[in-house]
Motif scaffolding. Structure first.
Motif, PDB file in Angstrom:
ATOM      1  N   GLU A 250       9.308 -18.426  -6.312  1.00 46.16           N
ATOM      2  CA  GLU A 250       9.148 -17.824  -4.866  1.00 46.16           C
ATOM      3  C   GLU A 250       7.547 -17.474  -4.632  1.00 46.16           C
ATOM      4  O   GLU A 250       7.119 -17.167  -3.413  1.00 46.16           O
ATOM      5  N   ALA A 251       6.746 -17.150  -5.722  1.00 46.36           N
ATOM      6  CA  ALA A 251       5.623 -16.666  -5.556  1.00 46.36           C
ATOM      7  C   ALA A 251       4.515 -17.870  -5.035  1.00 46.36           C
ATOM      8  O   ALA A 251       3.730 -17.361  -4.421  1.00 46.36           O
ATOM      9  N   ALA A 252       5.228 -19.259  -4.760  1.00 45.50           N
ATOM     10  CA  ALA A 252       4.128 -20.204  -4.443  1.00 45.50           C
ATOM     11  C   ALA A 252       4.126 -19.925  -2.793  1.00 45.50           C
ATOM     12  O   ALA A 252       3.290 -20.628  -2.252  1.00 45.50           O
ATOM     13  N   ASN A 253       5.180 -19.216  -2.107  1.00 42.29           N
ATOM     14  CA  ASN A 253       5.024 -19.262  -0.674  1.00 42.29           C
ATOM     15  C   ASN A 253       3.889 -18.872  -0.049  1.00 42.29           C
ATOM     16  O   ASN A 253       3.111 -19.562   0.654  1.00 42.29           O
ATOM     17  N   TRP A 254       3.247 -17.602  -0.549  1.00 37.29           N
ATOM     18  CA  TRP A 254       2.092 -17.005   0.005  1.00 37.29           C
ATOM     19  C   TRP A 254       0.740 -17.753  -0.430  1.00 37.29           C
ATOM     20  O   TRP A 254      -0.151 -18.093   0.117  1.00 37.29           O
TER      21      TRP A 254
ATOM     22  N   ILE B 176      -1.125 -10.259   7.668  1.00 36.83           N
ATOM     23  CA  ILE B 176      -2.237  -9.748   7.064  1.00 36.83           C
ATOM     24  C   ILE B 176      -3.512 -10.761   7.339  1.00 36.83           C
ATOM     25  O   ILE B 176      -3.465 -11.431   8.225  1.00 36.83           O
ATOM     26  N   GLY B 177      -4.635 -10.275   7.045  1.00 34.65           N
ATOM     27  CA  GLY B 177      -5.964 -10.927   7.287  1.00 34.65           C
ATOM     28  C   GLY B 177      -6.741  -9.938   8.315  1.00 34.65           C
ATOM     29  O   GLY B 177      -8.097 -10.760   8.426  1.00 34.65           O
ATOM     30  N   TYR B 178      -6.457  -8.853   8.451  1.00 31.93           N
ATOM     31  CA  TYR B 178      -7.341  -7.995   9.438  1.00 31.93           C
ATOM     32  C   TYR B 178      -8.533  -7.698   8.842  1.00 31.93           C
ATOM     33  O   TYR B 178      -9.604  -7.347   9.404  1.00 31.93           O
ATOM     34  N   LEU B 179      -8.636  -7.801   7.137  1.00 28.79           N
ATOM     35  CA  LEU B 179      -9.672  -7.339   6.618  1.00 28.79           C
ATOM     36  C   LEU B 179     -10.488  -8.398   5.818  1.00 28.79           C
ATOM     37  O   LEU B 179     -11.115  -8.260   4.915  1.00 28.79           O
TER      38      LEU B 179
ATOM     39  N   ILE C 114      -2.486 -17.634   6.902  1.00 25.65           N
ATOM     40  CA  ILE C 114      -2.121 -16.491   6.612  1.00 25.65           C
ATOM     41  C   ILE C 114      -3.192 -15.349   6.563  1.00 25.65           C
ATOM     42  O   ILE C 114      -2.891 -14.217   7.235  1.00 25.65           O
ATOM     43  N   LEU C 115      -4.546 -15.755   6.160  1.00 26.06           N
ATOM     44  CA  LEU C 115      -5.621 -14.760   6.469  1.00 26.06           C
ATOM     45  C   LEU C 115      -6.414 -14.897   7.723  1.00 26.06           C
ATOM     46  O   LEU C 115      -6.760 -13.765   8.130  1.00 26.06           O
TER      47      LEU C 115
END
Lengths: 395, 184
Positions: free
Chosen positions: B124-128, A42-45, B150-151
């Motif tokens: 599990e929520a902590a991953n991202w 993700i991250g394209y936007l 990630i982004l």
């Protein structure tokens, strides 16, 4: 290791693909048609919304929240100013609370109509999608007459709203409330008991209640798994205590359950709007001029000294709101789940940090877990049922 | 404002029950772990935890006190904040869905040692969420299963939500290598 995985092949799904609806990319590992592994990219936007939030003041930033979940911008506006008013400690007027409930619920209906419509579209039910989209047009018409913008509304302000509702808009909302239940019944007759649709959706992407909570999922996706959490009931904000409505839950936790929950939430939202519009309290929409938070109307500016002072204080640069040097987390139940903002105030009228807790981000993290073991054609069904909005995912 | 006793908000109908639970949680935490402090602002209860006992406190809250949902992890860079003594402040938003209680856990970090334990093994929520904090602030999470950006793209070098990073960037967009048909 290579010999073990020789028979696997990799498929690049997106970032430009009609079934992703927005810009997101999946790298799928396939064994024949079966998905063995899925890696979201993700991250394209990504457009730095949180960084921009540190440079725009509390009223200006509402225009950026429109662009997060652009399917229901009104809900984002309400969420943003809910957190801001919690930081500033402002108590809204009853009329403003009711109006915000009305626009937030209309936004929820519009979001769910698009989501269920797109779910149908992705598995081949095009007519159903058009029924949903026709009704969304009516909601856009209501928003247009309410605030002048169809898509990026920016309707809320600190301590109130852009302006009051007019009798014409009230009549439009009543019209909409009268006609939507019939369309909803049509939509349900088209798809809810449709054998092909059920076969595509049932048992696909199953999420248990325990996993849903552990993975931080909220909103319709969690409620479809049997989590009875709804911030409108659990932490009643605005005027949700005044209304009679039910939280819709199922236990199955598959794509079909998420579809059913959304359809039923539309009916519950209709009930809320109906009650709010018929019991709309009289009085002002914005908090008083002596609170020094909302711009007073022109009559007050020209005819009262408090109005003039407030206008001057808010408009002059290097003046503005007085904000405590502290931090709050304010969350509301947005159509996709818990939409929260973590705000750090530093005394100025610009947030020091404006963190957004986006439900799409949390929900999309689920995706590899849900899709593994299913077939390639189920990818679009699961994606549609999670209602991923990439602009909110990437911010 | 640091406090010892929590006050119930008389305007909330069930505010009493929630404050009771929070009072018990905070008392238990005080006994269990030295150096924790509390504060309340607009009905948000915050717990400041020393860095070395962070994982232990979070595990204790999850397993003994039913904080089964990790709502959010984020970070604040206090570089230009008036009166701040620490550089980074981590924010963990916890929620007990059974009793409907929320609690914010805070821990402060300073350069050069920006590592804290990952809580992916608890939620599990902590991953991202941890990956996003790593991407935006450069905080490293120990024992995280997949600590990548990630982004932003993997070749990005800065951490843009830090306060010393300018709003308009450091020219990443303008200096981006363009591929041409001839040049390859």
């Amino acid at each position: 290791m290579t010999t073990q995985q020789d028979y696997l092949w990799t498929l690049n799904f997106g970032p430009q693909h009609p079934a992703t609806h927005t810009t997101l990319r999946l790298v799928l590992k396939l064994d024949g048609e079966r998905v063995v592994d899925a890696v979201p990219d993700i991250g394209y936007l990504h457009s730095g919304f949180e960084k921009i939030g540190e440079h725009l003041d509390y009223n200006q930033y509402v225009t950026v929240t429109d662009r997060m979940n652009y399917v229901s911008p009104m809900a984002n506006n309400v969420a943003w100013h809910h957190a801001v008013e919690k930081l500033l400690g402002i108590e809204l007027t009853p009329r403003c609370k009711y109006l915000r409930v009305i626009v937030a619920e209309l936004a929820r209906i519009s979001d769910h109509l698009l989501c269920v419509g797109a779910m149908g579209l992705d598995v081949g039910a095009f007519t159903f999608f058009l029924y949903g989209f026709y009704e969304r047009e009516k909601i856009y018409d209501i928003f247009e007459s309410l605030c002048g913008a169809r898509f990026t509304n920016s309707y809320t302000r600190v301590g109130g709203l852009l302006h009051d509702i007019t009798p014409v808009t009230i009549e439009q909302i009543r019209d909409f409330l009268r006609r939507l239940p019939a369309t909803l019944s049509d939509m349900e007759r088209l798809l809810t008991r449709n054998r092909i649709f059920m076969d595509r959706m049932q048992g696909v992407g199953v999420l248990t209640a325990h996993e849903a909570i552990n993975r931080g999922v909220s909103g319709p996706v969690a409620r479809a798994s049997g989590v009875t959490r709804d911030l409108r009931k659990d932490e009643p904000y605005l005027a949700y205590n005044d209304f009679d409505f039910q939280v819709c839950c199922t236990r199955a936790g598959d794509c079909y359950a998420r579809f059913l929950v959304r359809i039923h939430e539309i009916r519950e939202s209709l009930k809320i709007v109906q009650q709010a519009i018929e019991n709309l309290p009289a009085g002002p929409v914005n908090v008083g001029a002596d609170e020094r938070v909302g711009l007073p109307d022109k009559q007050q500016v020209y005819q009262t000294i408090e109005g003039l002072i407030t206008h001057f204080e808010l408009v002059m640069t290097s003046r503005g709101f007085s904000v405590p040097c502290d931090e709050v987390y304010g969350a509301v139940e947005a159509p996709n789940g818990e939409l929260g903002f973590y705000l750090v105030g530093d005394g100025s009228n610009v947030a020091y940090r404006a963190r957004c807790r986006p439900p799409s981000f949390i929900n999309f993290a689920l995706f590899p877990h849900l899709i593994c073991g299913h077939t390639l054609s189920d990818v679009v069904a699961v994606l549609g049922s999670l209602n991923i909005i990439a602009a909110e995912l990437d911010r | 404002m640091r406090v010892d006793r929590l006050e119930a908000d008389p305007t909330l109908s069930d505010g009493g029950a929630i404050v009771d639970v929070l009072q018990k949680v905070t008392d238990a935490l005080r006994q269990r772990c030295a150096g924790v402090t509390f504060s309340v602002f607009r009905q948000d209860t915050r717990v400041w935890v020393p860095r070395e006992s962070l994982y232990e406190v979070l595990r204790f809250l999850q397993q003994e006190w039913g904080f089964d949902m990790l709502v959010d992890i984020t970070c604040v860079d206090y570089l230009h904040y008036r009166g701040a003594t620490d550089r980074f402040g981590m924010v963990y938003q916890l929620c007990n869905t059974g009793d409907n209680v929320r609690l914010t856990v805070r821990v402060m970090l300073n350069e050069p040692d920006l590592t804290i334990p990952s809580v992916t093994s608890l939620w599990e929520a902590a991953n991202w969420l941890e990956r996003e904090v790593f991407d935006m602030f450069g905080i490293r999470f120990e024992c995280h299963p997949d600590l990548r950006r990630i982004l932003l793209p993997p070749e990005f070098t800065a951490h843009p939500l830090r306060k010393d990073y300018p709003l308009q960037g450091r020219g990443e967009r303008h200096n981006f290598t363009a591929l041409t048909r001839e040049g390859g």
